[in-house]
Design a protein around this motif. Structure first.
Motif, PDB file in Angstrom:
ATOM      1  N   ALA A  61       7.748  27.652   8.525  1.00 38.16           N
ATOM      2  CA  ALA A  61       7.964  28.386   7.281  1.00 38.16           C
ATOM      3  C   ALA A  61       7.811  27.463   6.070  1.00 38.16           C
ATOM      4  O   ALA A  61       7.259  27.865   5.034  1.00 38.16           O
ATOM      5  N   GLY A  62       8.269  26.228   6.204  1.00 38.87           N
ATOM      6  CA  GLY A  62       8.122  25.276   5.110  1.00 38.87           C
ATOM      7  C   GLY A  62       6.671  24.948   4.810  1.00 38.87           C
ATOM      8  O   GLY A  62       6.265  24.896   3.648  1.00 38.87           O
ATOM      9  N   ARG A  63       5.870  24.746   5.867  1.00 38.19           N
ATOM     10  CA  ARG A  63       4.452  24.453   5.653  1.00 38.19           C
ATOM     11  C   ARG A  63       3.732  25.649   5.029  1.00 38.19           C
ATOM     12  O   ARG A  63       2.861  25.480   4.174  1.00 38.19           O
ATOM     13  N   ILE A  64       4.100  26.850   5.464  1.00 40.94           N
ATOM     14  CA  ILE A  64       3.461  28.046   4.911  1.00 40.94           C
ATOM     15  C   ILE A  64       3.886  28.254   3.461  1.00 40.94           C
ATOM     16  O   ILE A  64       3.075  28.625   2.604  1.00 40.94           O
ATOM     17  N   ALA A  65       5.147  27.991   3.170  1.00 44.22           N
ATOM     18  CA  ALA A  65       5.624  28.105   1.788  1.00 44.22           C
ATOM     19  C   ALA A  65       4.898  27.121   0.873  1.00 44.22           C
ATOM     20  O   ALA A  65       4.613  27.434  -0.293  1.00 44.22           O
ATOM     21  N   ASP A  66       4.585  25.947   1.397  1.00 39.04           N
ATOM     22  CA  ASP A  66       3.848  24.953   0.605  1.00 39.04           C
ATOM     23  C   ASP A  66       2.454  25.461   0.224  1.00 39.04           C
ATOM     24  O   ASP A  66       1.858  24.979  -0.745  1.00 39.04           O
ATOM     25  N   LEU A  67       1.923  26.420   0.981  1.00 37.43           N
ATOM     26  CA  LEU A  67       0.623  27.006   0.670  1.00 37.43           C
ATOM     27  C   LEU A  67       0.737  28.120  -0.371  1.00 37.43           C
ATOM     28  O   LEU A  67      -0.281  28.655  -0.818  1.00 37.43           O
ATOM     29  N   GLY A  68       1.963  28.476  -0.727  1.00 35.94           N
ATOM     30  CA  GLY A  68       2.177  29.503  -1.740  1.00 35.94           C
ATOM     31  C   GLY A  68       2.477  30.881  -1.186  1.00 35.94           C
ATOM     32  O   GLY A  68       2.501  31.857  -1.946  1.00 35.94           O
ATOM     33  N   PHE A  69       2.740  30.985   0.136  1.00 40.50           N
ATOM     34  CA  PHE A  69       3.031  32.277   0.749  1.00 40.50           C
ATOM     35  C   PHE A  69       4.534  32.440   0.959  1.00 40.50           C
ATOM     36  O   PHE A  69       5.164  31.559   1.559  1.00 40.50           O
ATOM     37  N   GLU A 126      -0.301  23.673  15.129  1.00 35.79           N
ATOM     38  CA  GLU A 126      -1.467  22.872  14.757  1.00 35.79           C
ATOM     39  C   GLU A 126      -2.498  23.632  13.932  1.00 35.79           C
ATOM     40  O   GLU A 126      -3.228  23.024  13.148  1.00 35.79           O
ATOM     41  N   ASN A 127      -2.572  24.951  14.097  1.00 31.25           N
ATOM     42  CA  ASN A 127      -3.707  25.676  13.518  1.00 31.25           C
ATOM     43  C   ASN A 127      -3.361  26.768  12.519  1.00 31.25           C
ATOM     44  O   ASN A 127      -4.234  27.180  11.744  1.00 31.25           O
ATOM     45  N   ALA A 128      -2.138  27.278  12.519  1.00 24.00           N
ATOM     46  CA  ALA A 128      -1.826  28.434  11.677  1.00 24.00           C
ATOM     47  C   ALA A 128      -1.956  28.127  10.183  1.00 24.00           C
ATOM     48  O   ALA A 128      -2.503  28.936   9.422  1.00 24.00           O
ATOM     49  N   ALA A 129      -1.443  26.994   9.742  1.00 24.08           N
ATOM     50  CA  ALA A 129      -1.453  26.686   8.310  1.00 24.08           C
ATOM     51  C   ALA A 129      -2.869  26.608   7.737  1.00 24.08           C
ATOM     52  O   ALA A 129      -3.146  27.230   6.698  1.00 24.08           O
ATOM     53  N   PRO A 130      -3.811  25.869   8.342  1.00 25.91           N
ATOM     54  CA  PRO A 130      -5.159  25.847   7.768  1.00 25.91           C
ATOM     55  C   PRO A 130      -5.855  27.203   7.801  1.00 25.91           C
ATOM     56  O   PRO A 130      -6.619  27.535   6.891  1.00 25.91           O
TER      57      PRO A 130
END
Length: 267
Positions: A61-69, A126-130
């Motif tokens: 969730a933190g990595r996705i939030a960093d993308l602005g979602f 490994e792959n969801a964020a990109p």
């Protein structure tokens, strides 16, 4: 002059360098060489680990939030991993409290993206964020509205139907860890369904598979998803009646040109 054995070894060595498949392993008497046996054991262990490893939902969730979602976290009706593996039906339905929590969160949005552990949390980590980053780019260009990204634990593909209906979105894309193979414990699948609701069959979805560093690159996977979504929203359908012809748009671009938008045009 060369002997036939040496030539054959060289041929198999070249072929083995082109694929992760188990070819040209050699032999030791009537069995396999020790190196091949140990490699098989390692790959089998990695596949088992991928199935049983937990989803690190907070870090994801933190990595996705960093993308602005913005994100929401839910769970299926499977209370733990052991139950999830024994009872696939429970992994297809939302926990009752989570269904209530999702109501009205994204009524009328074009797309909800569900990031689900499936059978390989490693693939998601490994792959969801990109993939999400690239989906966001395509959505911005197309003007699609996105629901908050839903992170789902103990999830099967069909959980996306329950989530999509609760959110009230036009389509749902489930990014989920695929069943690990002996050479691919990190493979992510993407399943797109228009008009999500419980009871949708697999024939009513489009699948993009093998998204990983050694397979389909995240930006190409997101392009294919955007191409399919554009057609799905226009036609009101997904599945076997919606043929993926995105490769034509990819073939139309030169090797040095940027990745085209979903309509086949480039920046």
């Amino acid at each position: 002059m060369t002997d036939g054995v040496g030539d054959n070894r060289a041929i198999w060595a070249r072929l083995a360098g082109l694929t992760p498949a188990r070819i040209g392993l050699g032999r030791a008497g009537s069995g396999l060489p020790t190196r091949a046996v140990l490699r098989f054991g390692l790959d089998h262990a990695q596949a088992r680990d991928a199935v049983h490893a937990p989803l690190e939902a907070a870090a994801l969730a933190g990595r996705i939030a960093d993308l602005g979602f913005p994100t929401l976290t839910v769970a299926s009706q499977a209370p733990d991993r052991a139950t999830y593996l024994r009872r696939p039906d429970l992994g297809r339905r939302l926990a009752a409290e989570d269904r209530v929590a999702l109501q009205g969160e994204a009524d009328g949005a074009d797309l909800a993206v569900v990031v689900a552990d499936g059978l390989s949390a490693r693939a998601v980590h490994e792959n969801a964020a990109p993939v999400l980053a690239a989906i966001g780019t395509h959505a911005g260009k197309a003007g699609w509205t996105l629901a908050p990204v839903v992170i789902a634990r103990q999830a099967r593909v069909a959980l996306g139907d329950d989530i999509g209906q609760a959110l009230g979105v036009r389509a749902v894309a489930v990014l989920i860890g695929e069943r690990p193979g002996l050479s691919s414990p990190d493979s992510l699948g993407i399943y797109l369904t228009v008009g999500p609701r419980p009871g949708r069959s697999d024939a009513e979805r489009n699948c993009i598979s093998n998204v990983r560093s050694a397979g389909l690159a995240p930006d190409l996977a997101a392009f294919k998803l955007a191409w399919l979504l554009a057609r799905a929203l226009s036609l009101g359908l997904t599945g076997v009646t919606l043929k993926d012809e995105s490769d034509r748009a990819l073939a139309a671009r030169g090797p040095a040109r940027p990745l085209p938008d979903a309509d086949g045009t480039s920046d």
